[in-house]
Design an enzyme around this catalytic site. Structure first.
Site, PDB file in Angstrom:
ATOM      1  N   THR A   1     -42.681  53.714 -11.838  1.00  0.00           N
ATOM      2  CA  THR A   1     -41.592  54.413 -12.511  1.00  0.00           C
ATOM      3  C   THR A   1     -40.421  53.441 -12.529  1.00  0.00           C
ATOM      4  O   THR A   1     -40.125  52.817 -11.510  1.00  0.00           O
ATOM      5  CB  THR A   1     -41.182  55.677 -11.721  1.00  0.00           C
ATOM      6  OG1 THR A   1     -42.350  56.443 -11.466  1.00  0.00           O
ATOM      7  CG2 THR A   1     -40.175  56.498 -12.508  1.00  0.00           C
TER       8      THR A   1
ATOM      9  N   GLY B   1     -48.723  46.415 -15.547  1.00  0.00           N
ATOM     10  CA  GLY B   1     -50.078  46.806 -15.933  1.00  0.00           C
ATOM     11  C   GLY B   1     -50.055  47.958 -16.920  1.00  0.00           C
ATOM     12  O   GLY B   1     -50.645  47.888 -18.004  1.00  0.00           O
TER      13      GLY B   1
ATOM     14  N   LYS C   1     -36.874  32.368 -28.422  1.00  0.00           N
ATOM     15  CA  LYS C   1     -37.162  31.008 -28.923  1.00  0.00           C
ATOM     16  C   LYS C   1     -38.568  30.882 -29.507  1.00  0.00           C
ATOM     17  O   LYS C   1     -38.869  29.925 -30.229  1.00  0.00           O
ATOM     18  CB  LYS C   1     -37.002  29.983 -27.788  1.00  0.00           C
ATOM     19  CG  LYS C   1     -35.545  29.678 -27.477  1.00  0.00           C
ATOM     20  CD  LYS C   1     -35.414  28.536 -26.480  1.00  0.00           C
ATOM     21  CE  LYS C   1     -35.647  29.018 -25.074  1.00  0.00           C
ATOM     22  NZ  LYS C   1     -35.502  27.981 -24.048  1.00  0.00           N
TER      23      LYS C   1
ATOM     24  N   THR D   1     -36.600  44.742 -21.476  1.00  0.00           N
ATOM     25  CA  THR D   1     -37.569  45.099 -20.424  1.00  0.00           C
ATOM     26  C   THR D   1     -38.933  45.389 -21.054  1.00  0.00           C
ATOM     27  O   THR D   1     -39.028  46.190 -21.987  1.00  0.00           O
ATOM     28  CB  THR D   1     -37.100  46.362 -19.657  1.00  0.00           C
ATOM     29  OG1 THR D   1     -35.760  46.175 -19.249  1.00  0.00           O
ATOM     30  CG2 THR D   1     -37.991  46.620 -18.455  1.00  0.00           C
TER      31      THR D   1
ATOM     32  N   ASP E   1     -44.700  42.322 -21.782  1.00  0.00           N
ATOM     33  CA  ASP E   1     -45.876  43.188 -21.650  1.00  0.00           C
ATOM     34  C   ASP E   1     -46.362  43.650 -23.022  1.00  0.00           C
ATOM     35  O   ASP E   1     -47.566  43.717 -23.283  1.00  0.00           O
ATOM     36  CB  ASP E   1     -45.544  44.414 -20.794  1.00  0.00           C
ATOM     37  CG  ASP E   1     -45.112  44.033 -19.386  1.00  0.00           C
ATOM     38  OD1 ASP E   1     -45.570  42.984 -18.898  1.00  0.00           O
ATOM     39  OD2 ASP E   1     -44.319  44.775 -18.791  1.00  0.00           O
TER      40      ASP E   1
ATOM     41  N   ASN F   1     -46.033  39.009 -31.009  1.00  0.00           N
ATOM     42  CA  ASN F   1     -44.608  38.835 -31.332  1.00  0.00           C
ATOM     43  C   ASN F   1     -44.065  40.013 -32.119  1.00  0.00           C
ATOM     44  O   ASN F   1     -42.950  40.485 -31.888  1.00  0.00           O
ATOM     45  CB  ASN F   1     -44.411  37.572 -32.182  1.00  0.00           C
ATOM     46  CG  ASN F   1     -44.282  36.328 -31.326  1.00  0.00           C
ATOM     47  OD1 ASN F   1     -44.077  36.422 -30.116  1.00  0.00           O
ATOM     48  ND2 ASN F   1     -44.408  35.168 -31.951  1.00  0.00           N
TER      49      ASN F   1
ATOM     50  N   SER G   1     -40.418  46.504 -29.959  1.00  0.00           N
ATOM     51  CA  SER G   1     -40.215  47.233 -28.693  1.00  0.00           C
ATOM     52  C   SER G   1     -38.816  47.041 -28.120  1.00  0.00           C
ATOM     53  O   SER G   1     -38.284  47.938 -27.481  1.00  0.00           O
ATOM     54  CB  SER G   1     -41.267  46.815 -27.664  1.00  0.00           C
ATOM     55  OG  SER G   1     -40.987  45.531 -27.162  1.00  0.00           O
TER      56      SER G   1
HETATM   57  O1  RIB Z   1     -42.374  43.783 -17.228  1.00  0.00           O
HETATM   58  C1  RIB Z   1     -41.498  44.848 -17.085  1.00  0.00           C
HETATM   59  C2  RIB Z   1     -41.885  45.738 -15.947  1.00  0.00           C
HETATM   60  O2  RIB Z   1     -41.827  45.021 -14.738  1.00  0.00           O
HETATM   61  C3  RIB Z   1     -41.011  46.957 -15.784  1.00  0.00           C
HETATM   62  O3  RIB Z   1     -41.511  48.069 -16.492  1.00  0.00           O
HETATM   63  C4  RIB Z   1     -40.941  47.162 -14.316  1.00  0.00           C
HETATM   64  O4  RIB Z   1     -41.846  48.132 -13.858  1.00  0.00           O
HETATM   65  C5  RIB Z   1     -41.198  45.778 -13.734  1.00  0.00           C
HETATM   66  O5  RIB Z   1     -41.844  45.724 -12.540  1.00  0.00           O
HETATM   67 NA    NA Z   2     -38.110  48.881 -25.261  1.00  0.00          NA
END
Ligand code: RIB
Ligand code: NA
Length: 300
Positions: free
Chosen positions: A12, A41, A214, A238, A242, A266, A272
């Site tokens: 979370t 993950g 970049k 953030t 991922d 990309n 996102s």
């Molecule tokens: O890569 C981003 C994630 O890494 C976040 O959602 C958070 O959980 C962090 O650990």
């Molecule tokens: Na976002």
């Protein structure tokens, strides 16, 4: 349909937005607070599932309301959580995130993610072997990653390793990865004696370095390429890495070239970051198809 296996953290995210980060011993007043679903993950699993990939998740949550909500969120996003275990005596994973000026800093508390070990991964060997590609990051134990890498090598399943956040890993694990996807600073820590240019040249068609706005750097065995990112107004980066990986894996599993898989990653990542939260803003395939940079030749 081809399957993507994601081994990794489920957390979370507790997010505070502030104009500036506090110094040591200082309190600053924040502007906003929210909780969202995160963990590298889970984020990568959701990013791929939103693009219609068939995703199986391996990981652990605590026996608490956070854990239940994490599983419910994954189910809602069509991620298969049948092999995710609930463990007692630890909390579910958590990340305390401060966002200032659209960039973040994070305190990550593994909790149940810290219980993801080699034995658990071995137990799920059959599930892993039924997948077409596997992904892991550094928010679970080295032991777990190593066992996954070994199973993948044996079963000839491509293995994507995202060494984030950085920590020292055995060289043998890095060698076993089919694709190694660090960001720029992680790449410098992995290969302190090499420039990014030298590092990708030494690991052609394997080392793919994401460098934020970049672009993404890789070498195809003949020359190095910088794949440009798509310019957007970012509100929260953030989980951008991922989202990239979820898109990249979706590309690979659908037989796109390495470069097109990077472009797909990309494209997903650029959408996102326009919304708050790691998983907020991760595009669905239908949305991405409306993006002018989506390539119609992609058969997703
Ligand atoms: O890569 C981003 C994630 O890494 C976040 O959602 C958070 O959980 C962090 O650990
Ligand atoms: Na976002």
């Amino acid at each position: 349909m081809k399957k993507i296996l994601v081994l990794g953290s489920l957390s979370t995210d507790f997010v505070a937005i502030t104009d500036r980060r506090p110094n040591v011993g200082e309190t600053v007043q924040g502007n906003e607070f929210f909780t969202t679903f995160g963990g590298k993950g889970a984020n990568q699993a959701v990013a791929a599932a939103r693009l219609n990939s068939n995703v199986v998740m391996l990981g652990k949550v605590g026996v608490d309301s956070f854990g239940e909500d994490i599983l419910e969120n994954l189910r809602k996003n069509s991620v298969d959580v049948k092999c995710v275990e609930s463990v007692t005596s630890v909390s579910s994973g958590a990340a305390l995130i401060t966002i200032a000026d659209s960039d973040n800093s994070i305190v990550y508390v593994p909790g149940a993610n810290g219980k993801v070990d080699g034995e658990y991964v071995r137990k799920n060997k059959d599930t892993i072997e039924a997948c077409d590609i596997a992904i892991a990051q550094n928010e679970v134990s080295e032991d777990a990653i190593e066992v996954l890498a070994e199973i993948c090598i044996e079963a000839k399943i491509p293995f994507i390793l995202n060494p984030a956040p950085y920590r020292e890993l055995k060289a043998s694990i890095l060698e076993k990865a089919t694709y190694l996807l660090p960001n720029e600073s992680e790449c410098k820590l992995l290969y302190p004696d090499l420039s990014i240019e030298e590092a990708v040249a030494k690991h052609p068609n394997k080392l793919v370095v994401t460098m934020g706005s970049k672009g993404v750097f890789f070498n195809d065995g003949k020359e190095s390429h910088l794949v440009e990112t798509f310019k957007v107004d970012a509100v929260d980066t953030t989980g951008a890495g991922d989202t990239f990986i979820g898109g990249f894996a979706t590309g690979l599993v659908n037989n796109l070239s390495l470069e097109d898989s990077i472009i797909l990653g990309n494209l997903s990542a650029s959408e996102s970051v326009t919304k708050m939260g790691a998983q907020g803003g991760m595009p669905r395939l239908e949305e991405l198809k409306n993006n002018k940079n989506y390539k119609n030749k992609w058969k997703l």
